[in-house]
Scaffold this active site. Structure first.
Site, short mmCIF file in Angstrom:
data_model
loop_
_atom_site.label_atom_id
_atom_site.label_comp_id
_atom_site.label_asym_id
_atom_site.label_seq_id
_atom_site.Cartn_x
_atom_site.Cartn_y
_atom_site.Cartn_z
N SER A 151 0.92 -1.19 0.04
CA SER A 151 0.03 0.13 0.03
C SER A 151 0.76 1.42 0.15
O SER A 151 0.26 2.47 -0.24
CB SER A 151 -0.99 -0.12 1.10
OG SER A 151 -0.03 0.21 2.35
N GLN A 152 2.17 1.10 0.38
CA GLN A 152 3.18 2.26 0.53
C GLN A 152 3.13 2.94 -1.04
O GLN A 152 3.59 4.19 -1.04
CB GLN A 152 4.52 1.98 0.93
CG GLN A 152 4.22 1.53 2.39
CD GLN A 152 5.45 0.54 3.00
OE1 GLN A 152 6.53 0.20 2.15
NE2 GLN A 152 5.71 0.63 4.27
N ASP A 305 1.36 -6.45 10.38
CA ASP A 305 2.44 -6.30 11.26
C ASP A 305 1.92 -6.87 12.55
O ASP A 305 3.00 -6.94 13.62
CB ASP A 305 3.05 -4.72 11.67
CG ASP A 305 3.36 -4.19 10.30
OD1 ASP A 305 3.78 -4.61 9.28
OD2 ASP A 305 3.55 -2.76 10.46
N LYS A 332 8.70 -8.46 3.91
CA LYS A 332 9.10 -7.61 5.26
C LYS A 332 10.48 -7.62 5.38
O LYS A 332 11.33 -8.19 4.88
CB LYS A 332 8.08 -7.59 6.35
CG LYS A 332 6.68 -7.54 5.89
CD LYS A 332 6.04 -6.40 5.51
CE LYS A 332 4.61 -6.03 5.46
NZ LYS A 332 4.09 -4.91 4.93
N LYS A 405 14.97 -0.54 14.51
CA LYS A 405 14.19 0.08 13.47
C LYS A 405 12.93 0.58 13.86
O LYS A 405 12.29 1.61 12.89
CB LYS A 405 14.02 -1.24 12.49
CG LYS A 405 13.31 -0.88 10.80
CD LYS A 405 13.19 -2.00 10.22
CE LYS A 405 12.83 -1.60 8.80
NZ LYS A 405 11.43 -1.08 8.52
#
Ligand SMILES: O=C(O)C1=C[C@@H](OP(=O)(O)O)[C@@H](O)[C@H](O)C1
Ligand SMILES: C=C(OP(=O)(O)O)C(=O)O
Length: 426
Positions: A151-152, A305, A332, A405
């Site tokens: 979706s990014q 996530d 990921k 991160k």
């Protein structure tokens, strides 16, 4: 009580929208995650190369220098996928440096669309990406994706297309997974004065984005991060003592707020207090649960996530939990279906990987142990750390710094809560 860290998704977007309004968004560099530092540094570099006054109308003198920018994305997918279309829309030339698994994560569908609109994009042998545009910037018009890998891509284009000199239409066919993240983008865009109209059915989305728009700076403090809070809340569900987590917006646009519903479905008692603590932030209490029940089917398409931590809880829940629609987890920071499965197997869980998910048959205790680098993946390391409070063997993590991160002080919090006894960090 512990406080959730600021939302990584909101912070990326605030920094970028602020940059496009000509402002540097203030962050606390001491506390910030690696991903946020990458976006913040990239935004500062872009800001120093453009004449802020002209951003939004893309006048020909928008670019102050013709230098090639170097933008270090580290391992942050959001930084790369949001900044690449923006750089293309601003007509800049840039080299995007990529580290670790980011070099292998999908980019091609986004690159194809940008190339169709005039960008020239190359990948070096080291995996870095260089972009330039032959015209002053990419051309407006139609952009289209078939079941986007991330979706990014859509969020990145939604930031970039309002800068072009005419309107654009962005189509997403055959499903938009992680759509709540696109809603967060639209929310931040709206706050900065950017107009986007959209319609959608179950599987088809159309975004109409007028051109020539101007970003207007509109600071607000980012809300707490539900994706990272999920690990803290699981500590309460699995441990011996309840946990109270504050700075969590209730309700929230973040899809990972769904962790509360999942915990309740597992049989955990959750109390929600939307109004206590500071403005714009709620508080949640989670109580230990001794009789976890499996959830028959978990559709992870809207909350990728959460999968590692949900899988851990499911490992101890009576019955069979099936997680599906999670194929994108393979792209990921690790192949998160394989890494979640393998880490939990080490701990003694009864778990199987499928093409797009996991099948977990709950057992009464985790009798195994773990030693390794947690696949170098922050969310797997945090899941392993939570597992250490209930596993019979030791959990030993080499290079635990990878949690930075998204959540640099995660282990400090664990220590503060007195829950780090069974974990060794090397
Ligand atoms: O836009 C965002 O902030 C994010 C979108 C999601 O990625 P995908 O859309 O690739 O699933 C999510 O997994 C990631 O951690 C953050
Ligand atoms: C996948 C993640 O982030 P990104 O895609 O921005 O690297 C994450 O935080 O789990």
């Amino acid at each position: 009580m512990v406080s959730a860290p600021p939302s990584k998704s909101f912070l990326h977007r605030e920094i970028i929208a602020a940059m496009l309004s000509g402002h540097e968004f203030p962050i606390d560099a001491e506390e910030a995650s690696e991903d946020i530092l990458a976006t913040h540094e990239a935004a500062k570099t872009i800001l120093s190369h453009i004449n802020c006054i002209w951003i939004g109308s893309l006048k020909s003198n928008a670019v102050l220098t013709s230098d090639k920018l170097v933008l270090d994305c580290k391992e942050s997918g959001s930084t790369l996928r949001f900044m690449l279309p923006i750089v293309a829309a601003l007509g800049l030339e840039a080299e995007f440096k990529l580290a670790g698994r980011l070099r292998e994560r999908p980019m091609q569908q986004l690159i194809n669309q940008l190339e169709k609109h005039g960008a020239s994009i190359n990948r070096s042998e080291t995996g870095n990406i260089t972009i330039s545009t032959s015209a002053r910037h990419i051309t407006p018009g139609e952009f289209s994706f078939m079941n986007p890998e991330s979706s990014q891509y859509i969020s990145g284009l939604l930031f970039a297309l309002p800068l072009l000199n005419e309107g654009s239409t962005l189509y997403v066919h055959d499903n938009l997974e992680s759509s709540s993240y696109v809603m967060i983008t639209l929310d931040v865009l709206g706050k900065y004065g950017i107009k986007v109209d959209y319609t959608h059915t179950d599987r088809e989305w159309t975004f109409n984005i007028p051109g020539n728009q101007k970003y207007t700076y509109s600071y607000s403090a980012p809300e707490g991060d539900w994706s990272n809070a999920a690990f803290l809340l699981a500590l309460g569900a699995l441990g011996n003592n309840p946990i109270r987590v504050c700075s969590l917006p209730l309700p929230s646009m973040q899809g990972d707020m769904k962790i509360l519903d999942f915990l309740e479905d597992f049989g955990v008692t959750v109390n929600r207090y939307p109004d206590i603590m500071d403005v714009n932030a709620g508080t949640v209490d989670v109580f230990p649960c001794r009789k976890l029940m499996a959830i028959t089917r978990i559709d992870a398409s809207g909350c990728p996530d959460l999968v590692p931590i949900i899988a851990l809880v499911a490992s101890l829940a009576n019955g069979i939990t099936v997680i599906n629609n999670a194929e994108r987890l393979r792209y990921k920071e690790s192949d998160r279906l394989t890494s979640t499965c393998s880490a939990l197997k080490n701990l003694g869980a009864n778990i199987t990987e499928t093409k797009d998910g996991l099948i977990i048959e709950g057992i009464d205790a985790l009798r195994g142990s773990y030693e390794g680098i947690g696949y170098g993946d922050h969310r797997i390391i945090m899941m392993l750390a939570v597992s250490s409070i209930i596993s019979e063997g030791i959990v030993k993590i080499h290079d635990s710094a990878a949690v930075a991160k998204s959540y640099p002080n995660f282990f400090e919090i664990l220590n503060k809560l007195g829950l780090a006894d069974n974990i060794k960090l090397a």
